[in-house]
Scaffold this motif. Structure first.
Motif, PDB file in Angstrom:
ATOM      1  N   ALA A   1     -27.207 -22.612  20.669  1.00 41.57           N
ATOM      2  CA  ALA A   1     -26.195 -22.664  19.881  1.00 41.57           C
ATOM      3  C   ALA A   1     -25.116 -21.791  20.200  1.00 41.57           C
ATOM      4  O   ALA A   1     -24.073 -22.525  20.107  1.00 41.57           O
ATOM      5  CB  ALA A   1     -26.955 -21.997  18.429  1.00 41.57           C
ATOM      6  N   ALA A   2     -25.380 -20.539  20.643  1.00 42.22           N
ATOM      7  CA  ALA A   2     -24.030 -19.953  20.872  1.00 42.22           C
ATOM      8  C   ALA A   2     -23.157 -20.612  22.092  1.00 42.22           C
ATOM      9  O   ALA A   2     -22.091 -20.749  22.053  1.00 42.22           O
ATOM     10  CB  ALA A   2     -24.317 -18.573  21.488  1.00 42.22           C
TER      11      ALA A   2
ATOM     12  N   TYR B   1     -12.198 -28.507  21.848  1.00 45.67           N
ATOM     13  CA  TYR B   1     -11.864 -29.127  20.540  1.00 45.67           C
ATOM     14  C   TYR B   1     -10.286 -29.592  20.691  1.00 45.67           C
ATOM     15  O   TYR B   1      -9.865 -30.647  20.097  1.00 45.67           O
ATOM     16  CB  TYR B   1     -12.137 -28.466  19.407  1.00 45.67           C
TER      17      TYR B   1
ATOM     18  N   ILE C   1     -15.458 -25.271  20.762  1.00 45.87           N
ATOM     19  CA  ILE C   1     -14.330 -24.481  20.623  1.00 45.87           C
ATOM     20  C   ILE C   1     -13.359 -24.540  21.846  1.00 45.87           C
ATOM     21  O   ILE C   1     -12.043 -24.955  21.275  1.00 45.87           O
ATOM     22  CB  ILE C   1     -14.438 -22.994  20.384  1.00 45.87           C
TER      23      ILE C   1
ATOM     24  N   CYS D   1     -16.414 -34.179  15.741  1.00 46.67           N
ATOM     25  CA  CYS D   1     -17.341 -34.150  16.457  1.00 46.67           C
ATOM     26  C   CYS D   1     -18.668 -34.917  15.814  1.00 46.67           C
ATOM     27  O   CYS D   1     -18.676 -35.116  14.459  1.00 46.67           O
ATOM     28  CB  CYS D   1     -18.273 -32.600  16.484  1.00 46.67           C
TER      29      CYS D   1
ATOM     30  N   ASN E   1     -27.456 -24.495  13.010  1.00 43.36           N
ATOM     31  CA  ASN E   1     -27.324 -23.252  13.852  1.00 43.36           C
ATOM     32  C   ASN E   1     -25.900 -23.419  14.692  1.00 43.36           C
ATOM     33  O   ASN E   1     -25.584 -22.284  15.223  1.00 43.36           O
ATOM     34  CB  ASN E   1     -28.384 -23.254  14.820  1.00 43.36           C
ATOM     35  N   VAL E   2     -25.232 -24.713  14.836  1.00 47.14           N
ATOM     36  CA  VAL E   2     -24.252 -24.856  15.518  1.00 47.14           C
ATOM     37  C   VAL E   2     -23.019 -24.969  14.551  1.00 47.14           C
ATOM     38  O   VAL E   2     -21.876 -24.119  14.485  1.00 47.14           O
ATOM     39  CB  VAL E   2     -24.014 -25.928  16.144  1.00 47.14           C
ATOM     40  N   PHE E   3     -23.094 -25.916  13.493  1.00 47.45           N
ATOM     41  CA  PHE E   3     -22.011 -26.381  12.678  1.00 47.45           C
ATOM     42  C   PHE E   3     -21.999 -25.448  11.387  1.00 47.45           C
ATOM     43  O   PHE E   3     -21.422 -25.562  10.353  1.00 47.45           O
ATOM     44  CB  PHE E   3     -21.488 -27.579  12.278  1.00 47.45           C
TER      45      PHE E   3
ATOM     46  N   LYS F   1     -21.362 -23.626  20.763  1.00 49.80           N
ATOM     47  CA  LYS F   1     -20.359 -23.323  19.813  1.00 49.80           C
ATOM     48  C   LYS F   1     -19.061 -23.039  20.700  1.00 49.80           C
ATOM     49  O   LYS F   1     -17.926 -23.607  20.507  1.00 49.80           O
ATOM     50  CB  LYS F   1     -20.561 -22.357  18.927  1.00 49.80           C
ATOM     51  N   SER F   2     -19.442 -22.121  21.813  1.00 51.67           N
ATOM     52  CA  SER F   2     -18.384 -22.088  22.674  1.00 51.67           C
ATOM     53  C   SER F   2     -17.849 -23.009  23.567  1.00 51.67           C
ATOM     54  O   SER F   2     -16.387 -23.064  23.375  1.00 51.67           O
ATOM     55  CB  SER F   2     -19.054 -20.994  23.745  1.00 51.67           C
TER      56      SER F   2
ATOM     57  N   ASP G   1     -21.282 -22.186  10.764  1.00 48.36           N
ATOM     58  CA  ASP G   1     -20.118 -21.563  10.586  1.00 48.36           C
ATOM     59  C   ASP G   1     -18.976 -21.870  11.767  1.00 48.36           C
ATOM     60  O   ASP G   1     -18.065 -21.093  11.996  1.00 48.36           O
ATOM     61  CB  ASP G   1     -20.338 -20.138  10.834  1.00 48.36           C
ATOM     62  N   LEU G   2     -19.044 -22.932  12.043  1.00 49.36           N
ATOM     63  CA  LEU G   2     -18.062 -23.374  13.158  1.00 49.36           C
ATOM     64  C   LEU G   2     -17.118 -24.369  12.492  1.00 49.36           C
ATOM     65  O   LEU G   2     -17.576 -25.609  12.000  1.00 49.36           O
ATOM     66  CB  LEU G   2     -18.843 -24.381  14.144  1.00 49.36           C
TER      67      LEU G   2
END
Length: 372
Positions: free
Chosen positions: A327-328, A338, A335, A209, A230-232, A331-332, A234-235
């Motif tokens: 952020a959520a 990807y 995922i 990314c 806020n995004v990466f 992230k969704s 814990d991604l």
């Protein structure tokens, strides 16, 4: 009969290393291609004289911008007052060519009795008062924050007057909506000009990314830090940040985790290569004014693009992007995308949108009737 045009640029539009310079330079190239004889009047305050401009302009004249405390005013915005230049005014008044004023910065002469008789058009790069409000919100230095707030206040008053006096071409309908519902405003839309001529998106799956931009701009640094925290945070997917002049703070944050990193001061070709190799270009924004060339570049050259509403507001590019407004949500989407290949059908959608709204030749032809 030859068509001549004065273009007043707020800064030397070469090298094309930031958004304003890119828009002006590629507009000059597109108009030159259509046979317009361009006389460029540009302020120079650090970028130097550029021979490249002589390839597309009949004449190029450089003027000193009067930076420093003596250009501060209680009534005029600093970005305007510091560009008062009588030599430029005299040169423009020596003929009757139309005038394209690039940015509100270049409108110091708009109320001059002789200038009012000229065919002149203002190209608004954004709503400057909103832009400076955004700068104030992202600035930590107290002195700069006060300056940005005061400049925003002066710009709001000044913009409202100037846009009633000069026909104005906005980049987006959102920007136009700030003024076009008021009486006696002659306005139109002219999208951003850019270096892309063909779409070079690649099908399949990329490697990481990417967020890219001029990292020396506080808003872009704020965005990069927000993505890291806020995004990466814990991604667990590779995330690359790339751009000019990153701060030590940003560099440190980008290297805190094994799956995040930063590429400082890449060349134009390196940025394009990073965009093409990425699987997802992640490009949120924190205000709606203007248009981000980073979005246009990502759609011409990259695979999946994830944005928020602020980034795509009034661009006509929403259908080519995936939109997450927190952020959520981002992230969704990341995922989901990807491991999802980028397809030829998505490339065709982009070709249709970009050729309709962001073709430089088409937009240069739309500009000409405003000038002649």
């Amino acid at each position: 009969m030859d068509k001549h045009l004065h273009i007043i640029s707020f800064d030397v539009p070469y090298p094309t290393d930031y958004g304003g310079a890119i828009d002006v330079f590629y507009k000059i190239k597109a108009l030159h291609k259509l046979g317009i004889k361009i006389h460029l009047q540009t302020y120079e305050y650090g970028r130097g004289q550029q021979d490249e401009l002589l390839k597309y302009c009949e004449t190029v004249n450089y003027y000193k911008r009067d930076t420093g405390f003596r250009s501060f005013s209680f009534s005029l915005p600093y970005i305007v007052n510091s560009r008062d230049n009588e030599e430029m005014m005299r040169r423009i008044l020596n003929d009757d060519y139309p005038v394209l004023m690039e940015g509100l910065h270049t409108t110091f002469f708009y109320n001059h009795p002789d200038f009012l008789k000229r065919k002149a058009v203002l190209r608004a790069h954004n709503i400057e008062s909103l832009y400076y409000t955004g700068l104030a919100e992202t600035e930590d230095n107290l002195f700069k924050k006060i300056y940005f707030k005061n400049e925003s206040r002066l710009l709001e008053k000044y913009e409202a007057v100037v846009i009633k006096k000069i026909p104005t071409l906005f980049m987006t309908l959102h920007d136009a909506g700030h003024y076009c519902n008021k009486e006696n405003v002659n306005w139109g839309l002219l999208p951003v000009f850019h270096p892309n001529e063909i779409i070079t998106c690649q099908e399949g799956i990329g490697s990481y990314c990417l967020y890219h931009g001029n990292l020396g701009i506080p808003e872009n640094e704020k965005t990069a830090i927000w993505l890291l925290q806020n995004v990466f945070n814990d991604l667990p997917v590779p995330f690359v940040i790339a751009g000019k002049n990153p701060s030590k703070k940003l560099e440190a944050l980008a290297h805190e985790k094994q799956h995040t990193c930063i590429v400082a001061n890449p060349s134009d070709n390196e940025i394009k290569d990073l965009i093409q190799r990425a699987h997802i270009n992640v490009l949120p924004a924190f205000n709606k004014t203007g248009i981000r060339l980073k979005l246009v570049n990502a759609l011409y050259n990259g695979r999946h693009v994830v944005v928020n509403d602020e980034m795509v507001c009034s661009t006509n590019l929403e259908s080519a992007c995936h939109i997450g407004n927190n952020a959520a949500g981002m992230k969704s989407i990341i995922i989901q995308l990807y491991h999802q290949p980028f397809t030829g059908e998505e490339i065709k959608l982009r070709e249709n949108l970009l050729n309709t709204y962001y073709n430089n030749d088409t937009n240069a032809r739309k500009l000409i009737p405003w000038l002649y």
